[in-house]
Write a protein that holds these residues in place. Structure first.
Motif, PDB file in Angstrom:
ATOM      1  N   UNK A  12       0.833  -1.202   0.000  1.00  0.00           N
ATOM      2  CA  UNK A  12       0.000   0.000   0.000  1.00  0.00           C
ATOM      3  C   UNK A  12       0.871   1.257   0.000  1.00  0.00           C
ATOM      4  N   UNK A  13       0.326   2.327  -0.545  1.00  0.00           N
ATOM      5  CA  UNK A  13       1.086   3.580  -0.666  1.00  0.00           C
ATOM      6  C   UNK A  13       1.586   4.089   0.677  1.00  0.00           C
ATOM      7  N   UNK A  14       0.787   3.945   1.734  1.00  0.00           N
ATOM      8  CA  UNK A  14       1.222   4.460   3.031  1.00  0.00           C
ATOM      9  C   UNK A  14       2.443   3.716   3.555  1.00  0.00           C
ATOM     10  N   UNK A  15       2.512   2.396   3.318  1.00  0.00           N
ATOM     11  CA  UNK A  15       3.692   1.641   3.735  1.00  0.00           C
ATOM     12  C   UNK A  15       4.909   2.007   2.887  1.00  0.00           C
ATOM     13  N   UNK A  16       4.691   2.177   1.587  1.00  0.00           N
ATOM     14  CA  UNK A  16       5.798   2.562   0.705  1.00  0.00           C
ATOM     15  C   UNK A  16       6.348   3.917   1.116  1.00  0.00           C
ATOM     16  N   UNK A  17       5.473   4.849   1.465  1.00  0.00           N
ATOM     17  CA  UNK A  17       5.926   6.180   1.882  1.00  0.00           C
ATOM     18  C   UNK A  17       6.683   6.104   3.205  1.00  0.00           C
ATOM     19  N   UNK A  18       6.195   5.312   4.135  1.00  0.00           N
ATOM     20  CA  UNK A  18       6.895   5.136   5.412  1.00  0.00           C
ATOM     21  C   UNK A  18       8.279   4.541   5.182  1.00  0.00           C
ATOM     22  N   UNK A  19       8.365   3.610   4.274  1.00  0.00           N
ATOM     23  CA  UNK A  19       9.642   2.987   3.929  1.00  0.00           C
ATOM     24  C   UNK A  19      10.612   4.029   3.363  1.00  0.00           C
ATOM     25  N   UNK A  20      10.129   4.816   2.416  1.00  0.00           N
ATOM     26  CA  UNK A  20      10.983   5.860   1.819  1.00  0.00           C
ATOM     27  C   UNK A  20      11.420   6.892   2.856  1.00  0.00           C
ATOM     28  N   UNK A  21      10.495   7.292   3.731  1.00  0.00           N
ATOM     29  CA  UNK A  21      10.837   8.283   4.749  1.00  0.00           C
ATOM     30  C   UNK A  21      11.855   7.745   5.748  1.00  0.00           C
ATOM     31  N   UNK A  22      11.753   6.483   6.080  1.00  0.00           N
ATOM     32  CA  UNK A  22      12.705   5.861   7.003  1.00  0.00           C
ATOM     33  C   UNK A  22      14.113   5.897   6.419  1.00  0.00           C
ATOM     34  N   UNK A  23      14.216   5.578   5.139  1.00  0.00           N
ATOM     35  CA  UNK A  23      15.526   5.609   4.469  1.00  0.00           C
ATOM     36  C   UNK A  23      16.006   7.051   4.341  1.00  0.00           C
ATOM     37  N   UNK A  24      15.110   7.948   3.937  1.00  0.00           N
ATOM     38  CA  UNK A  24      15.487   9.357   3.771  1.00  0.00           C
ATOM     39  C   UNK A  24      15.924   9.967   5.101  1.00  0.00           C
ATOM     40  N   UNK A  25      15.342   9.497   6.207  1.00  0.00           N
ATOM     41  CA  UNK A  25      15.703   9.999   7.522  1.00  0.00           C
ATOM     42  C   UNK A  25      17.014   9.458   8.042  1.00  0.00           C
ATOM     43  N   UNK A  26      17.605   8.525   7.327  1.00  0.00           N
ATOM     44  CA  UNK A  26      18.911   8.004   7.702  1.00  0.00           C
ATOM     45  C   UNK A  26      18.898   6.830   8.655  1.00  0.00           C
ATOM     46  N   UNK A  27      17.717   6.311   8.982  1.00  0.00           N
ATOM     47  CA  UNK A  27      17.664   5.165   9.890  1.00  0.00           C
ATOM     48  C   UNK A  27      18.225   3.902   9.242  1.00  0.00           C
ATOM     49  N   UNK A  28      18.050   3.809   7.934  1.00  0.00           N
ATOM     50  CA  UNK A  28      18.536   2.658   7.169  1.00  0.00           C
ATOM     51  C   UNK A  28      19.201   3.176   5.908  1.00  0.00           C
ATOM     52  N   UNK A  29      20.072   2.363   5.349  1.00  0.00           N
ATOM     53  CA  UNK A  29      20.788   2.759   4.132  1.00  0.00           C
ATOM     54  C   UNK A  29      19.956   2.547   2.875  1.00  0.00           C
ATOM     55  N   UNK A  30      19.012   1.601   2.927  1.00  0.00           N
ATOM     56  CA  UNK A  30      18.219   1.304   1.731  1.00  0.00           C
ATOM     57  C   UNK A  30      16.872   0.709   2.129  1.00  0.00           C
ATOM     58  N   UNK A  31      15.951   0.742   1.185  1.00  0.00           N
ATOM     59  CA  UNK A  31      14.649   0.113   1.432  1.00  0.00           C
ATOM     60  C   UNK A  31      14.812  -1.396   1.606  1.00  0.00           C
ATOM     61  N   UNK A  32      15.749  -1.975   0.906  1.00  0.00           N
ATOM     62  CA  UNK A  32      15.992  -3.413   1.044  1.00  0.00           C
ATOM     63  C   UNK A  32      16.411  -3.764   2.465  1.00  0.00           C
ATOM     64  N   UNK A  33      17.209  -2.894   3.075  1.00  0.00           N
ATOM     65  CA  UNK A  33      17.658  -3.134   4.444  1.00  0.00           C
ATOM     66  C   UNK A  33      16.463  -3.138   5.406  1.00  0.00           C
ATOM     67  N   UNK A  34      15.536  -2.224   5.204  1.00  0.00           N
ATOM     68  CA  UNK A  34      14.333  -2.161   6.043  1.00  0.00           C
ATOM     69  C   UNK A  34      13.515  -3.439   5.870  1.00  0.00           C
ATOM     70  N   UNK A  35      13.305  -3.851   4.643  1.00  0.00           N
ATOM     71  CA  UNK A  35      12.499  -5.042   4.362  1.00  0.00           C
ATOM     72  C   UNK A  35      13.179  -6.291   4.929  1.00  0.00           C
ATOM     73  N   UNK A  36      14.497  -6.384   4.800  1.00  0.00           N
ATOM     74  CA  UNK A  36      15.208  -7.550   5.355  1.00  0.00           C
ATOM     75  C   UNK A  36      15.038  -7.618   6.867  1.00  0.00           C
ATOM     76  N   UNK A  37      15.165  -6.468   7.549  1.00  0.00           N
ATOM     77  CA  UNK A  37      14.995  -6.470   9.002  1.00  0.00           C
ATOM     78  C   UNK A  37      13.563  -6.851   9.384  1.00  0.00           C
ATOM     79  N   UNK A  38      12.587  -6.322   8.653  1.00  0.00           N
ATOM     80  CA  UNK A  38      11.184  -6.654   8.927  1.00  0.00           C
ATOM     81  C   UNK A  38      10.948  -8.151   8.745  1.00  0.00           C
ATOM     82  N   UNK A  39      11.532  -8.730   7.711  1.00  0.00           N
ATOM     83  CA  UNK A  39      11.355 -10.165   7.479  1.00  0.00           C
ATOM     84  C   UNK A  39      12.041 -10.995   8.560  1.00  0.00           C
ATOM     85  N   UNK A  40      13.222 -10.562   9.005  1.00  0.00           N
ATOM     86  CA  UNK A  40      13.890 -11.278  10.094  1.00  0.00           C
ATOM     87  C   UNK A  40      13.046 -11.231  11.360  1.00  0.00           C
ATOM     88  N   UNK A  41      12.466 -10.060  11.672  1.00  0.00           N
ATOM     89  CA  UNK A  41      11.597  -9.938  12.845  1.00  0.00           C
ATOM     90  C   UNK A  41      10.381 -10.856  12.717  1.00  0.00           C
TER      91      UNK A  41
END
Length: 87
Positions: A12-41
């Motif tokens: 959904x668009x809201x999740x995609x935007x949250x993903x982009x904002x997380x990366x843009x905010x510097x919490x993660x280096x890439x969207x792939x990194x966020x998705x990998x961590x979410x999948x590990x959790x």
């Protein structure tokens, strides 16, 4: 890192935007990194719940193997009769 496989996902668009904002905010280096961590959790939670699921499955199997059941209407009728007799 083990072999990497490229995948395309939809969300959904809201999740995609949250993903982009997380990366843009510097919490993660890439969207792939966020998705990998979410999948590990998710995998960790799933693995932690697996013993509970196996216990439930075993209880269901034990119930099914214990013989024929009693219709719910009959059980409730008997309970109502017992409750009425005590009043």
């Amino acid at each position: 890192m083990p072999a990497v496989e490229r995948m395309t996902i939809t969300m959904p668009k809201d999740l995609a935007e949250a993903l982009r904002q997380t990366v843009a905010g510097g919490e993660y280096a890439s969207t792939s990194e966020v998705v990998r961590e979410a999948l590990r959790d998710w995998m960790g939670r799933r693995d932690a719940q697996r013993p509970d699921l196996e216990t439930v499955r075993a209880a269901i199997k034990a119930g099914l193997d214990s013989g024929p059941g009693i219709p719910a209407d009959q059980v409730f009728a008997e309970l109502r009769a017992r409750y009425a007799a005590k009043s």
